[in-house]
Enzyme design. Sequence first.
Site, PDB file in Angstrom:
ATOM      1  N   ALA A 149       0.742  -1.460   0.097  1.00 20.28           N
ATOM      2  CA  ALA A 149      -0.160   0.079  -0.023  1.00 20.28           C
ATOM      3  C   ALA A 149       0.925   1.316  -0.083  1.00 20.28           C
ATOM      4  O   ALA A 149       0.609   2.306  -0.677  1.00 20.28           O
ATOM      5  CB  ALA A 149      -0.847   0.022   1.339  1.00 20.28           C
ATOM      6  N   TYR A 150       1.833   1.172   0.855  1.00 19.98           N
ATOM      7  CA  TYR A 150       2.836   2.375   1.035  1.00 19.98           C
ATOM      8  C   TYR A 150       3.534   2.579  -0.474  1.00 19.98           C
ATOM      9  O   TYR A 150       3.472   3.750  -0.902  1.00 19.98           O
ATOM     10  CB  TYR A 150       3.558   2.186   2.123  1.00 19.98           C
ATOM     11  CG  TYR A 150       4.644   3.477   2.268  1.00 19.98           C
ATOM     12  CD1 TYR A 150       4.273   4.621   2.939  1.00 19.98           C
ATOM     13  CD2 TYR A 150       5.852   3.451   1.857  1.00 19.98           C
ATOM     14  CE1 TYR A 150       5.247   5.727   3.168  1.00 19.98           C
ATOM     15  CE2 TYR A 150       6.762   4.360   1.816  1.00 19.98           C
ATOM     16  CZ  TYR A 150       6.671   5.507   2.594  1.00 19.98           C
ATOM     17  OH  TYR A 150       7.263   6.556   2.556  1.00 19.98           O
ATOM     18  N   SER A 151       4.162   1.689  -0.707  1.00 22.13           N
ATOM     19  CA  SER A 151       4.831   1.965  -2.300  1.00 22.13           C
ATOM     20  C   SER A 151       3.905   1.978  -3.377  1.00 22.13           C
ATOM     21  O   SER A 151       4.227   2.824  -4.270  1.00 22.13           O
ATOM     22  CB  SER A 151       5.709   0.596  -2.361  1.00 22.13           C
ATOM     23  OG  SER A 151       6.598   0.475  -1.669  1.00 22.13           O
TER      24      SER A 151
END
Length: 287
Positions: A149-151
Amino acid sequence: MTTSPESRSLIVVTGASTGMGAATARELAARGHHVLAGVRREADGAELASDRIRPVILDITSSDQIADLASLIEADGRPLRALVNNAGIAVNAPVEVLPIAEWRRQFDVNFFGHIEVTQALLPALLRSRGRVVMMSSLGGRLAQPTYGAYSGSKFALEAVSDSLRRELAPHGVTVAIVEPGAVRTEMVGRGGVTARRLSAGMTPEQDRRYGGLMHAILAQSEGFLRDGVDASAAAKTIADAATSRRPKTRYTIGRDAALLTRLARILPDRTLDRVLASALRPLHPER
């Protein structure tokens, strides 16, 4: 008395309550710039406020607060020299485990919020031929396990930043991307709290699949807090990206970011998979 160009213009820094955002606001102020520092709480703003730093309540997922910021800049009358899109959160868990609401929250803050702020302030930046600085991450060039999700949000931000740079170049507005690696910030600590909560909510089967991995990722994050670049040192690079006469398109922060972004460009996928796995292997719990 002659007034410097810096004191006659504004720079906006979002996510300035703590960490790199607060450090960047202070660094820019020390260089003579007048900063509008976006904070979530008045208490955070009170710690930042100075002759050259004006705290502004700003949640970048709030359209009303973004509109208020744009109105404030219009009313101020000074040109907007730069926008530093720094606000961000980190939500780490395996793709199978992470609830869809957390995916949306991650993208709302790390992607859609930055787009909305940029859209709102572009008229002022176009008038001043200013600068947009997008705070990406090493995670915007390299997606480790549990960083989906972050990347994903940072990869998206990188793509939009490239498109925006090419759209605005003919109109005199420059766009720079900053890619920090391990930096000692509160965001890393808060991300660890969220990761532990999500890990505790895994089913027994999910825990068998991912428990060791989550343990290793959390241990790696603790290493970032211990050994990462200090936020004040990172702020110098961000301030350079915002104010250099001829900015680079991308800046990295930390040797890990410089090395791994280079490896991500040249290594085959399977080789890179093995490199990342080998870095995590010593951090897995003993069986």
